[in-house]
Every structure is written in structure tokens, then in C-alpha cells.
Design a protein around this motif. Structure first.
Motif, PDB file in Angstrom:
ATOM      1  N   ILE A 327      42.531  77.994   5.409  1.00 42.75           N
ATOM      2  CA  ILE A 327      41.637  77.309   4.459  1.00 42.75           C
ATOM      3  C   ILE A 327      41.788  77.980   3.101  1.00 42.75           C
ATOM      4  N   GLU A 328      41.460  79.248   3.046  1.00 42.29           N
ATOM      5  CA  GLU A 328      41.764  80.050   1.863  1.00 42.29           C
ATOM      6  C   GLU A 328      41.770  81.499   2.283  1.00 42.29           C
ATOM      7  N   SER A 329      42.386  82.360   1.498  1.00 44.19           N
ATOM      8  CA  SER A 329      42.468  83.743   1.937  1.00 44.19           C
ATOM      9  C   SER A 329      41.151  84.449   1.672  1.00 44.19           C
ATOM     10  N   ASP A 330      40.908  85.515   2.422  1.00 44.10           N
ATOM     11  CA  ASP A 330      39.731  86.369   2.236  1.00 44.10           C
ATOM     12  C   ASP A 330      38.413  85.612   2.434  1.00 44.10           C
ATOM     13  N   LEU A 331      38.398  84.720   3.423  1.00 47.23           N
ATOM     14  CA  LEU A 331      37.196  83.898   3.646  1.00 47.23           C
ATOM     15  C   LEU A 331      36.479  84.312   4.928  1.00 47.23           C
ATOM     16  N   SER A 332      35.339  84.964   4.772  1.00 48.99           N
ATOM     17  CA  SER A 332      34.487  85.266   5.921  1.00 48.99           C
ATOM     18  C   SER A 332      33.422  84.185   6.046  1.00 48.99           C
ATOM     19  N   THR A 333      32.713  84.167   7.164  1.00 46.66           N
ATOM     20  CA  THR A 333      31.597  83.225   7.296  1.00 46.66           C
ATOM     21  C   THR A 333      30.505  83.572   6.284  1.00 46.66           C
ATOM     22  N   GLY A 334      30.297  84.862   6.064  1.00 39.10           N
ATOM     23  CA  GLY A 334      29.316  85.268   5.054  1.00 39.10           C
ATOM     24  C   GLY A 334      29.666  84.717   3.678  1.00 39.10           C
ATOM     25  N   ARG A 335      30.919  84.821   3.328  1.00 41.27           N
ATOM     26  CA  ARG A 335      31.354  84.290   2.033  1.00 41.27           C
ATOM     27  C   ARG A 335      31.235  82.773   1.992  1.00 41.27           C
ATOM     28  N   ARG A 336      31.539  82.122   3.122  1.00 44.81           N
ATOM     29  CA  ARG A 336      31.467  80.658   3.171  1.00 44.81           C
ATOM     30  C   ARG A 336      30.039  80.182   2.915  1.00 44.81           C
ATOM     31  N   ILE A 337      29.058  80.936   3.435  1.00 46.39           N
ATOM     32  CA  ILE A 337      27.652  80.595   3.180  1.00 46.39           C
ATOM     33  C   ILE A 337      27.382  80.662   1.672  1.00 46.39           C
ATOM     34  N   ALA A 338      27.842  81.738   1.046  1.00 43.19           N
ATOM     35  CA  ALA A 338      27.631  81.898  -0.400  1.00 43.19           C
ATOM     36  C   ALA A 338      28.312  80.778  -1.179  1.00 43.19           C
ATOM     37  N   GLN A 339      29.493  80.362  -0.701  1.00 38.32           N
ATOM     38  CA  GLN A 339      30.191  79.266  -1.375  1.00 38.32           C
ATOM     39  C   GLN A 339      29.376  77.976  -1.310  1.00 38.32           C
ATOM     40  N   GLU A 340      28.731  77.766  -0.164  1.00 39.09           N
ATOM     41  CA  GLU A 340      27.972  76.526   0.010  1.00 39.09           C
ATOM     42  C   GLU A 340      26.764  76.517  -0.938  1.00 39.09           C
ATOM     43  N   ILE A 341      26.140  77.674  -1.081  1.00 33.87           N
ATOM     44  CA  ILE A 341      24.993  77.769  -1.989  1.00 33.87           C
ATOM     45  C   ILE A 341      25.461  77.547  -3.433  1.00 33.87           C
ATOM     46  N   LYS A 342      26.603  78.128  -3.747  1.00 34.82           N
ATOM     47  CA  LYS A 342      27.170  77.970  -5.094  1.00 34.82           C
ATOM     48  C   LYS A 342      27.525  76.509  -5.366  1.00 34.82           C
ATOM     49  N   LEU A 343      28.109  75.858  -4.370  1.00 39.36           N
ATOM     50  CA  LEU A 343      28.469  74.444  -4.528  1.00 39.36           C
ATOM     51  C   LEU A 343      27.220  73.595  -4.714  1.00 39.36           C
ATOM     52  N   ALA A 344      26.223  73.866  -3.904  1.00 45.87           N
ATOM     53  CA  ALA A 344      24.969  73.098  -4.007  1.00 45.87           C
ATOM     54  C   ALA A 344      24.349  73.272  -5.398  1.00 45.87           C
ATOM     55  N   LYS A 345      24.370  74.492  -5.881  1.00 43.60           N
ATOM     56  CA  LYS A 345      23.841  74.768  -7.220  1.00 43.60           C
ATOM     57  C   LYS A 345      24.610  73.941  -8.251  1.00 43.60           C
ATOM     58  N   SER A 346      25.932  73.977  -8.160  1.00 45.31           N
ATOM     59  CA  SER A 346      26.737  73.272  -9.169  1.00 45.31           C
ATOM     60  C   SER A 346      26.555  71.755  -9.078  1.00 45.31           C
ATOM     61  N   MET A 347      26.207  71.248  -7.870  1.00 47.51           N
ATOM     62  CA  MET A 347      25.993  69.807  -7.694  1.00 47.51           C
ATOM     63  C   MET A 347      24.528  69.456  -7.903  1.00 47.51           C
ATOM     64  N   ASP A 348      23.726  70.491  -8.170  1.00 53.11           N
ATOM     65  CA  ASP A 348      22.289  70.287  -8.321  1.00 53.11           C
ATOM     66  C   ASP A 348      21.676  69.724  -7.033  1.00 53.11           C
TER      67      ASP A 348
END
Lengths: 355, 355, 355
Positions: A327-348
């Protein structure tokens, strides 16, 4: 139960440019903090008494600050502290156990995922209803009198694998069961255990598409069970029993593994079914979940349990797994959670992934 | 059998700047596609019916395009499709099984590796001849009547580990054997299993030199066998047998491991001997191969089988292993195959590694 | 025993800008050389006869040069060769075994770590004294006549796991023990094995602080023991014994794993206690050490042995582990050793970490 409106109101006062990710200092907190930092979030560790010293040994995973409580049961009285720091709670497997299920359900702090899942996951009867409605094959539930082959006897809400035993017939069952406990008798599936670590995103559009979002499988593990994994060096289970020694199934850690690639379509279809059914039952499970399975020698996959949050088996992969590397390098489940929060923020759309 | 001339003729019309790497969508295809892309190749997935959806979850490993077949047996009739895309087939463990050995041997598409190896690898008698001529220690073949210790009974061409059983004496052998099947009885070597993943390059000059090329060891694994790996939680094999339950050896996945460094000279010498013997027997095995071994408590290594292509155990290491990291970072066996094709192209020696 | 003054004198003539890291070509030498090179050091492999060819297959881990000896016992007569190359020896688990304990103690070459540890580590009585004074829970020592449950019988200085056996009662003990050997009888702890890989730095200031330095945990593993790990496929230990087959515990390799995060405070406190006690007993253990433990189903951790140098289990992680990734990326124990030497050089404190 905290309402959507209450969380929504709290979020209205959040400074979205200064969100912090908070969790209890245990279980999978190292990767949750490390992953959050990689995605640019502040991090808050929740602990009883002094901050655990072991974080000093892991600087990349040490939270920026700590919120110290006398007891995890006090968190409901300290919501202000979290809210003023724009905190989003990330519940892990031990979080609910420590905080208490009722406290957790009522906690007036924005929390990653759908808290409604707890009801369905923590009660074996509802869990089975969910999974069987999804068309998942689970080990059969057996009436004790009808035992005619190996069975697994599980007590309600067994923590970390304590409170299980295997019986091969009714006599063994009667001899070992604690009649004062609430138990369930399941057929024992002969095979090898695989724990699949999924992630369901209601927001990401590219990927393995479900009806309303996308599904990922980030990794898998096998749990190390003390003393079951090594006791057979001493003798067979029967010989041990005669000597008064009983195998137990307390999880002490995890080993990495991969499954045959030809099993992947089946593995993904299991994840897919569980998510789709969760959408109709209770609005959907969000983020990481784990299917705990046995793969038989007929290459069938029997699901014996679901965990609707990040599991400790993902701790094997803080910098990526043989699956997340695709999927992408250096991706843990912990990081994936943070990515989802970041995406949600950016999509409002934070409200879509918080509860 | 397709001839060297036929492949050579096909290659003459290939556009070497637009080569594509093709394989069947299963087994180790994720790393083959991922590795090929990292080396700049186009990728083609071969599948029956719709492209498997699981690739959508692994974008880095999803092939650029698919060639859809009604049945893998149809591939021989579709060679034009492959040739017009300048495709090089990379056969993996399931490839030959799906396509069929005869089809595979006759397939008029340039294929990575030497197809002559198939004859020697798929027939237990010839396989043993190859390995024993190479001076490899294999488990002894035993006449059933002479069984006087644990033996492994293997049926011809057992797929994925089905069709093996252990007998400890002649009675157990007689009780369990299927006399209608073609079988081989070997002494059971008591020890722990290691699967060593080698790569033989007839082109690369730097490295561990053999008479005509170089040898690498990219990784190792231990196979997870259902239900043998966990059945002993229920009882000893004898107790299970009495209860009508038999251990089976179907491979469902793989766990990573490393071997004592002091074993490496021996491990490499095994790889070396097998390659050298292959050179004299049939012009040499090219690319990845796996020695399936048991390491005893005397630190002897007994080889019980060879796989002359990429094995699924390498799926543990899509971004490198504890061994390949000493060669270069981010090196999977799939990527190593693509590197070899790239090197052959740059040296204008594709014919040396294709057949 | 070589004195501090002697080493100090040798170091005075060293060219600190051209230090070389030297070790015997075995055990964990690949990661020691690879790690040393990453930190900018020259590397020297010590070997008997020709340089092992397997390094050619791992170019990043191949030492820059070799010092060839007729026998490892000759090293004491060749100190000039090492000194003229500004060599620092890094002893690993097999180093002392090959060179001999007396030779090692007297070797007039600067050596990483505190050689005084050897006395305490290689003698089971002193080892137990050290660990028990540190407040560590070890398996109880049992008088053979008092055996009333499973025990592990260990011979003195057992190498690589040979020379252990399990007895369940006094009769089994008598039947199997070699009365001519020096042995110790310990209670057999039922649980799962974890080997924790620590690093103690007397120089680094940031991190998990001890009284005079800092403690890291870089990784963990479980040893693969031949034939104990797979012999139970044949039968229970009792059935095997009746058939004249005995489980043995020779280490052939290692598998990776992680432990429950909630165990980490306990794990670190074990490392802490052992280091602190070493400081008062013999001036302190420096660099890598390993606690060999069993984690029980009560989540207790019993330590059955300590290795006071780099262990082979770290070979799983030449590019980082699920734990060291939280310190910095691409950090092996071998590299960590090189970092410590580099740090000592920059602080002008080489004498603090060499002996």
C-alpha cells in the motif's frame, strides 16, 4: 450513551489545526503515538501515576505529554482536560477494559470509530448474531450433553485468553467447567490460527471498494499463548491432565506470518461481509478490526472471534508489514488511524469517523 | 517441448524497451508485480474470469493490465496476446499446477528460467537422482517392510502438503497407506524445518561464484502446516489416532526465521552443489529455487525436496529479508527476478535466462 | 587477566581516525560488520584458513579484510597484527567459545565491553548469585531427591542448547542423568520463551536512565530448538521416550516476536536490575546483553539465563526491529555497538567501554 449531537457540539469548539491523539499507555500505544506523530499530530498518553518509564527508551513513540489519572475510571470526570487539548481518543483493546464499558460508552470526548460496535462485540451472543448474519462460518455452538468431539469452552468476556479450556468429551467438560461462570461451548476447529488485521475506511475512495467505503488488510499475526504454545514439551494434554497440569491460553505476545496468496480472496470476502453487516446493524464499524480465525487443512477459514479495534498483533509492524508494504511504505495500523483522522479533517468529515 | 529456436524467433520481434512481466494471479504474484514495477517493467496478471479484487487493496502490487482466460489450460491458444505485449512469463509454484505440466513445457511464450528443470523436479525419482548425484543428504528411502523407526509416507506430486503421513512402524504404515496411490517411504528426520530461498544467476559476476555464475540466498522461512502445527494441543499423535483424528500437512502460510550463522557455509554449499549438478544434467536451473530441509540436533542439514522456482515463503519479504538486506535494501525475490531480466536485456543475453 | 593499564597503553598508540572493528567470522558477524560500516568503521574478519565464501553473497556485510589464523587459540600470539590495524574486538557468543575463556581474558587487544563479566556469566553458581542479588526471579534449584514436578537438568557450560533434559520425577532424572557431568536441576517453568535483547550504554545520556547510564531494548526473539520444536509431531515426550527418542534443545535459529506492551515495564525493570547489580559486582556490564526468560500464564517473567554479549537472535533484525524502529530506523544491535564506539571516541572516553 453519549450522543452524536454531544460529540458534534464538542468538535465545534476544537482547533482542527491542533488536534491531539490520545490513548491509554499500554497495548499498542507505542505505534499509535509513533504513527500519529508521523502524520503530524500531537500525542497525549493517559496513565495512572507516573508516566511509564519505558517510553524513554523509545523516543519516536513517546507521547508529547501525559494526562495523569488516579484511576482510569476517573477519565469521565476529566473530559475538560482532553477537550481543551483538542484530543481525539483512540481506543485499543485494553482501553475499554481499563476504562470500563459503561464509562467508555458515555465518555464525552471525541473517540475514533463507532462506539456502538461495543455492544455487538463484547457479548458473545450478539457477536455471533452479527457474524452469522454476515454469512461467516463460525465454530458451531454445542450443547454440553451433545459433545462428541473436541470442544473449546469459553467464559464470557475472557480477557487476554484466560478462561478457556479444551474438552474432548462430556466427562472432561464436567470435570473442568466452572458452573458458576457464564460459558459457551464451541466445536474445536482443528487447523492453524491466523489473525487478520483489517482497516475499514468510510472516506477513502481508492482501493478495495465496499458499498460505502474501502477495505484494507494491513497485516496478520499468530498469538503466542502461554502456556499452550510450549507445554507439549512436557507431555500430551492427557498426560499433563493426569499430572494435574492444564494448558492455558493467555496471550503473551505475537509472531508474524503470511498466508497463502490464494487464500486472500476468501480473507477479503470475510472482512467485506463483516463490514457490510455492521453497516446495516449499527451504522458501521470504522477503522481497524481483526478477524480471529482458524484455517483448516481443507483451506476453509473459520472465524472464532472479532475485535472491532486495533489489536496488539499489529505491534509486530510499526514500520510496515508484508502486506501494508504493497500500500505504502512505513505504514503501521497506528499510522493508518492517524491518516484517517487527517483525511477526515481535510474533507471536513470528522464526524463521520468519530463518535 | 518448445525449442530454443522457437523462443529465440519470438524474442527477435520483441520490443525490448517495452517488456512486460506476466504471471498467474496467485501464489507470489503480489511481489512479482511489485518487484517488476520497481525495476521499471510493465506487468500483466493472468486470471480466470474477473481480475481478483484483492489487488485493489494493494495498489503497488496491482498489475498494469490483465489477460483474462476462461481456463488456465487455454493459455497455449492465446500466445499471440502475450507476444504482442512483449510478455515474459514468470512461473511460480502454482503456475505449473494451474496451466498443466505439458502445456507449460510447450508454451510458446518466453519464460523466465529453464523449463527443462520441470522434468527433474516433478518426478520424485529423478529429483532424488539429481540431489544425490549432487552429493546432497536426503532422507533414506525405505522399503515398507523394513520400517523400524518413524517414516514419512509421501504420495507422488502432493500439492501444497496434502497426502503425507507419518508412520512409526509397518503396522501403522499398512493401516494408513492408500495402496492405489504411488507413494514413497522415507525415514522421518527428527529436527526443525528450514526452507532456504536461493537465487542462481548465470549472468551476474560479482558475488558468491559458481563455475558459471553466482549464487545468492535471499531469505528463509518455515511453512505453517494445517493442522499439524497446532493439533498437538488436542493430544499426542497416538491419542489423536485412537480418536480418529489425523495430522495433515497442508501448507496455509509461512513464518519468518533465521538460521545460525555458523550453518551458512553448509547452506551455501548445498545450493552450490544443486546448481552445479543441474548444469551438467540439464543445462542448469536459473533464478529462484528453494531447498526444503530439516536441520537436526547434530546440525546436519537433510534436504527432503527442491522447488526450482519462486516459493510462497518469499512472500514474507516483499521489502527485504534479514539476508537480502546485506545485498541491497528493499530486495524481494520477485524484484530479483526482474533485476535478472533487466540485466540480461542490458547485456543482450535474454536468451540465456529465458526458455 | 589483562589490566586496564595495558589496554590503556595500547590505545594510546591507536589512530582514532582509523579504528577497525574486528570479530570472528561466525555467530552475528554479518550484522556486526554491516553495522560497523554504516557507522564509518573499517572491518576485519578473523577466520581459520580461507575467508568464508558466504560473505561474497552478502557484500554489505563482508569485512574489508581478514586476519587468518591457524587456530583461534593462536590469536593471543598475533596481537601485533590487530594493534597495527587499530582494531577493537567485538566478542559475540561464539567468540569466547572459539578463543577459549582464558585466552579471551588475557587477550592484549582492546575489546568492546567489560571482560570481567565473563566470570559471572559462565559459571552457573555465580550467574545465579548475580541475578538473585539483583532481585530477579529465577527457576528454583532443586535437590534431585526432592523432584516432585517437571525439572530441567542442565550441564555446566552447555553449548548451543545441547546437554539439557527434562525430567518429571526422580526416576526419570536417575534414568537420564550423566553422573560424571556437573549438572544443575531447576524447576521447569511452564510458559512461553522470550529472549530480550538489551543494550546498556554508560555514555548515552538521553533515554531510559539508570544510575550511571541508559538502557535500551532493541529487539526480542524465540530460539528454534532442534529437535524439541517439532518432535511432538511424532508423539508425546513419554511415548517418544518409550520409543527411545529423546527431545534435545540445540539452537538452530531464531523466530521474531513481540511481547504484550503491558509487559514492557516489567521487562525493562529486569534489565535495569541486572545492570545495576553488575555495576556493584564487577564494574558493570557494557553494551548488548540478553535475558532468556519464560513468560508464564500469570504474566510473570522468570529469567533462566543471561548472556552478556550480542546474541544470535539479533540476527533477525539487521535493518531494525519492531522495537528499535522506535529509536531510529535501520538500527541493528551490531550497528548499535558501532555507535557506542563512535560516541566514546567523540567523547574521548574509549576506555570506558573497552577492556
Amino acid at each position: 450513551m453519549v450522543t452524536e449531537e454531544q460529540i458534534s457540539e464538542i468538535l465545534q469548539n476544537y482547533d482542527f489545526d491542533n488536534l491531539a491523539i490520545a490513548t491509554v499507555c499500554s497495548h499498542s500505544s507505542l505505534q499509535i503515538f509513533d504513527g500519529a506523530r508521523k502524520e503530524g499530530f500531537k500525542t497525549i498518553g493517559i496513565c495512572v501515576g507516573n508516566p511509564p518509564k519505558y517510553y524513554d527508551a523509545f523516543p519516536k513513540a513517546k507521547p508529547d505529554e501525559f494526562i495523569i489519572v488516579d484511576s482510569y475510571k476517573d477519565i469521565p470526570n476529566m473530559t475538560d482536560k482532553f477537550i481543551e487539548k483538542n484530543a481525539i481518543l483512540v481506543p485499543h483493546g485494553s482501553f475499554v477494559e481499563y476504562v470500563g464499558a459503561d464509562n467508555f460508552a458515555n465518555l464525552k470526548i471525541p473517540t475514533f470509530g463507532n462506539r456502538d460496535v461495543l455492544d455487538w462485540e463484547s457479548n458473545r451472543t450478539k457477536e455471533r448474531e452479527w457474524l452469522e448474519r454476515a454469512g461467516i462460518h463460525m465454530p458451531r455452538v454445542i450443547n454440553p450433553q451433545d459433545i462428541n468431539g473436541p470442544v473449546m469452552v469459553k467464559y464470557q468476556g475472557a480477557k487476554g485468553g484466560r478462561g478457556f479450556f479444551i474438552a474432548k468429551n462430556y466427562e472432561e467438560f464436567k470435570e473442568n467447567v466452572d458452573p458458576n461462570e457464564n460459558y459457551v461451548v464451541q466445536e474445536f476447529i482443528v487447523g492453524t490460527r491466523y489473525y487478520f488485521h483489517f482497516f475499514y475506511s468510510p472516506l477513502r475512495e481508492e482501493g478495495y471498494k465496499l458499498s460505502k467505503g474501502t477495505l484494507e488488510m494491513l497485516s496478520m499475526d499468530r498469538r503466542v499463548e502461554s502456556n499452550a504454545d510450549e507445554i507439549f514439551r512436557l507431555g500430551s494434554s492427557k498426560e499433563l491432565e493426569d499430572a494435574g497440569i492444564n494448558p492455558t491460553y493467555v496471550v503473551t505476545g505475537n509472531v508474524p506470518l503470511v498466508a497463502r496468496e490464494s487464500l486472500l480472496p476468501h480473507v477479503f470476502s470475510l472482512g467485506e461481509k463483516v463490514v457490510e453487516e455492521s453497516l446495516s446493524l449499527f451504522g458501521g464499524m470504522i477503522g481497524p478490526f481483526c478477524l480471529e480465525t482458524v484455517v483448516t487443512d481443507k483451506l476453509e477459514i473459520k472465524v472464532f472471534e472479532i475485535s472491532a479495534r486495533i489489536v496488539a498483533g499489529t505491534n509486530l509492524y510499526p514500520s510496515g508489514s508484508p502486506y501494508s508494504d504493497f500500500i505504502e511504505s512505513d505504514l503501521s495500523t497506528g499510522r493508518r488511524i492517524a491518516q484517517e483522522i487527517k483525511l477526515a479533517k481535510s474533507m471536513d468529515k470528522l464526524e463521520k469517523i468519530l463518535s
